[in-house]
Design a protein around this motif. Structure first.
Motif, short mmCIF file in Angstrom:
data_model
loop_
_atom_site.label_atom_id
_atom_site.label_comp_id
_atom_site.label_asym_id
_atom_site.label_seq_id
_atom_site.Cartn_x
_atom_site.Cartn_y
_atom_site.Cartn_z
N GLU A 1 43.74 48.08 41.44
CA GLU A 1 42.94 46.97 40.92
C GLU A 1 43.82 45.99 40.16
O GLU A 1 43.67 44.76 40.28
CB GLU A 1 41.85 47.52 40.00
CG GLU A 1 40.98 46.45 39.36
CD GLU A 1 40.00 47.02 38.35
OE1 GLU A 1 39.55 46.27 37.47
OE2 GLU A 1 39.69 48.24 38.45
N GLU B 1 44.69 42.01 40.86
CA GLU B 1 44.60 40.99 39.82
C GLU B 1 45.90 40.20 39.71
O GLU B 1 45.89 38.97 39.57
CB GLU B 1 44.27 41.67 38.49
CG GLU B 1 43.93 40.71 37.37
CD GLU B 1 43.50 41.45 36.12
OE1 GLU B 1 44.05 41.17 35.04
OE2 GLU B 1 42.60 42.32 36.23
N ARG C 1 46.20 37.81 42.59
CA ARG C 1 45.33 36.66 42.40
C ARG C 1 45.96 35.66 41.43
O ARG C 1 45.92 34.45 41.65
CB ARG C 1 43.97 37.13 41.89
CG ARG C 1 42.94 36.02 41.76
CD ARG C 1 41.53 36.57 41.59
NE ARG C 1 41.41 37.44 40.43
CZ ARG C 1 41.20 38.75 40.48
NH1 ARG C 1 41.07 39.35 41.66
NH2 ARG C 1 41.09 39.46 39.38
N GLU C 2 46.58 36.16 40.37
CA GLU C 2 47.25 35.29 39.41
C GLU C 2 48.44 34.59 40.06
O GLU C 2 48.68 33.39 39.84
CB GLU C 2 47.71 36.10 38.20
CG GLU C 2 46.55 36.63 37.35
CD GLU C 2 47.02 37.57 36.26
OE1 GLU C 2 48.25 37.80 36.16
OE2 GLU C 2 46.17 38.08 35.49
#
Length: 428
Positions: free
Chosen positions: A85, A89, A92-93
Motif C-alpha cells: 500500500e 502511495e 502516486r506521489e
C-alpha cells in the motif's frame, strides 16, 4: 504505433535517449528534469524534514516506503501499514511530481519560443533588478533569504529563471495586445447610443419617514408631526422596531424605481416639504416628507467618451488575447513530443487536454496553483519575488482564466511557478 514512431523519427521529432521531451528543436534533458523533481519534492516537505533523496525512485520506491514506515501514523490510523500500500502511495506521489515538472518545463519552453518568434526579450540586467527589488521587499534579513533557499530546495539561478519567465510572459502579452486596443470615435458613439442608460443618473428623493404596522398608527404619527413633533421623535414612538431608518431618525435617500412600487410612486409625485401618508405598501404603512429633490441627469457623449474608450479598449484587448491563447496552445502542443515514460497533456503524443470549462481561450481553465483571472494568486509574493514553496505546480506559467498549458496571461504576468502544496517558507 511502430509506423507512427517511424514517421516521428523521420521528421526529426524523436526524443533523444538523454531527454524527456522535445519542444520544437529544443530538448528537455533528464538532468534538468531531475533537478526540478528534487526542487518540487523538497518544497513540499514540512519544515525540519530531511531534504536529501526526497524524490520517490521507481520502480521499487524503497527509500520512500521506508520513510513512510518510520513516520508516526495519525491517531486512530492503522499502526503497521502494508508495504504494498505504501509503494502504491509512493508511486502516486512520484507520478504527481513528474506531471508537475513536465508541464512546467514544457510550458517554459513554449513561452521562450513564443517570445523568440515575436522578437521580444528581457535583458539579464532587467531580470536581476526585478529579482533584487522583490527580494528586498520579501525578506528583511539576508538570513531569511538563505533559509528560504534551503527550505525551497532552489538555487538563486532557479529563481532568476522563473523571474525571467514571468517577465517574458508579460512581454508576450503586451505584444499580443499591441494595437488591439485602438478605438475609433464611431465605435464610441455606437456604444453610447446602445448603452445610454449606463451613463444616466435616475431622479433621487431624500425622505424622512415613519413606517407602522397599521393605518391607525400611521394616522397617529401624521397627526403628531402636524402638531409639531419632530420626525425623529415620531420615528422613535411610532415606527416598527425593524425599520432600518430608525437609527437615522427616519432619513432615507432613494433612487426612482428602487423602493416598493407604492412608496416609490408616492415619493416621486410628492413636492418638497409636503407631508404624505398613510401610504399602504407590502412592508406596512408610511408617513413621509420629501426633504430634497434631485432631478435625474444624463451624461453627454463627450462627457462619457473617456469611460467608453477604456471599456472598448479592454474588450478589444481581451478579444485579442482570447484568440491568441487558443491558437498558442494548439500550435505549441503540435510541436511538442515526449518520451514514453514522461507523457502529459502538453505533449502531442500524450493524453488529450481536458475539455473547455468555460474559461476563455482554452481547456480546463486555470490549473492548480495558477493565478485566477484578475490578479496574482492569493498569498503569492510580488512579481519577481522568490516564489513560495520554490517549485512549479502543474501548469507552470499560465494564462489567467486561459488554458492550462502556459500561454501568456490575460491581464498581467502571473508568478511563473506559484507555490505547491506545503505552505509558504519563512521570510515570505
Amino acid at each position: 504505433m511502430l509506423a507512427a514512431s517511424a514517421v516521428l523519427a523521420g521528421c526529426g521529432n524523436a526524443v533523444p535517449p538523454n531527454g524527456v521531451a522535445k519542444v520544437g528543436d529544443k530538448v528537455i534533458g533528464k538532468p534538468e528534469f531531475q533537478h526540478w523533481m528534487g526542487t518540487v519534492a523538497a518544497a513540499q516537505l514540512p519544515p525540519g524534514e530531511d531534504r536529501e533523496s526526497v524524490v520517490p525512485e521507481p520502480p521499487d520506491f524503497a527509500k520512500c516506503v521506508a520513510a513512510k514506515q518510520e513516520q508516526k501514523p495519525p491517531e486512530g490510523a492503522e499502526q503497521n501499514r502494508d508495504p504494498a500500500e505504501l509503494k502504491t502511495e509512493c508511486k502516486r506521489e512520484f507520478d504527481a511530481l513528474k506531471d508537475q515538472v513536465m508541464q512546467f518545463l514544457i510550458n517554459a519552453r513554449w513561452i521562450e519560443q513564443e517570445a523568440e518568434d515575436r522578437g521580444v526579450d528581457v535583458p539579464d540586467e532587467v531580470v536581476r533588478r526585478n529579482f533584487e527589488d522583490q527580494k528586498n521587499q520579501a525578506f528583511s534579513d539576508p538570513k531569511e533569504y538563505q533559509q528560504f533557499l534551503e527550505m525551497s530546495g532552489q538555487s538563486e539561478a532557479d529563481i532568476l529563471y522563473r523571474v525571467r519567465l514571468d517577465l517574458l510572459v508579460d512581454e508576450v502579452r503586451k505584444n499580443v495586445v499591441a494595437g488591439a486596443g485602438e478605438v475609433t470615435d464611431e465605435q464610441v458613439k455606437e456604444y453610447y447610443d446602445k448603452n445610454k442608460q449606463q451613463f444616466a443618473q435616475p431622479p433621487m428623493r431624500d425622505l424622512r419617514l415613519v413606517r407602522t404596522k397599521s393605518r391607525a398608527k400611521a394616522k397617529e404619527a401624521r397627526e403628531a408631526i402636524k402638531s409639531g413633533d419632530s420626525f425623529k421623535s415620531a420615528v422613535k414612538e411610532f415606527s416598527v422596531k425593524d425599520e432600518p431608518t430608525r437609527s437615522e431618525g427616519g432619513k432615507l435617500s432613494v433612487a426612482q424605481g428602487q423602493e416598493d412600487r407604492a412608496l416609490d410612486e408616492a415619493a416621486f409625485k410628492a413636492k418638497k416639504g409636503e407631508l404624505v401618508g398613510p401610504v399602504k405598501a407590502p412592508a406596512g404603512f408610511y408617513v413621509f416628507e420629501v426633504t430634497k429633490v434631485t432631478p435625474g441627469s444624463q451624461q453627454s457623449l463627450p462627457e462619457a467618451a473617456d469611460t467608453i474608450k477604456s471599456i472598448l479598449k479592454a474588450q478589444n484587448e481581451q478579444k485579442a488575447l482570447q484568440g491568441f491563447v487558443g491558437e498558442f496552445e494548439k500550435k505549441r502542443r503540435e510541436d511538442t513530443v515526449c518520451a514514453p515514460d514522461f507523457l502529459v497533456s502538453a505533449c502531442s503524443n500524450g493524453p488529450e487536454p481536458p475539455p473547455p470549462s468555460g474559461a476563455p481561450g482554452g481547456p480546463g481553465g486555470a490549473p492548480q496553483g495558477a493565478p485566477p483571472q484578475g490578479g496574482p494568486p492569493q498569498g503569492a509574493p510580488p512579481q519577481g519575488a522568490p516564489p513560495q514553496g520554490g517549485a512549479p505546480p502543474q501548469g507552470g506559467p499560465s494564462p489567467q482564466g486561459g488554458p492550462s498549458q502556459g500561454a501568456p496571461p490575460q491581464g498581467g504576468p502571473p508568478q511563473s511557478a506559484p507555490p505547491p502544496q506545503g505552505g509558504p517558507p519563512q521570510g515570505e
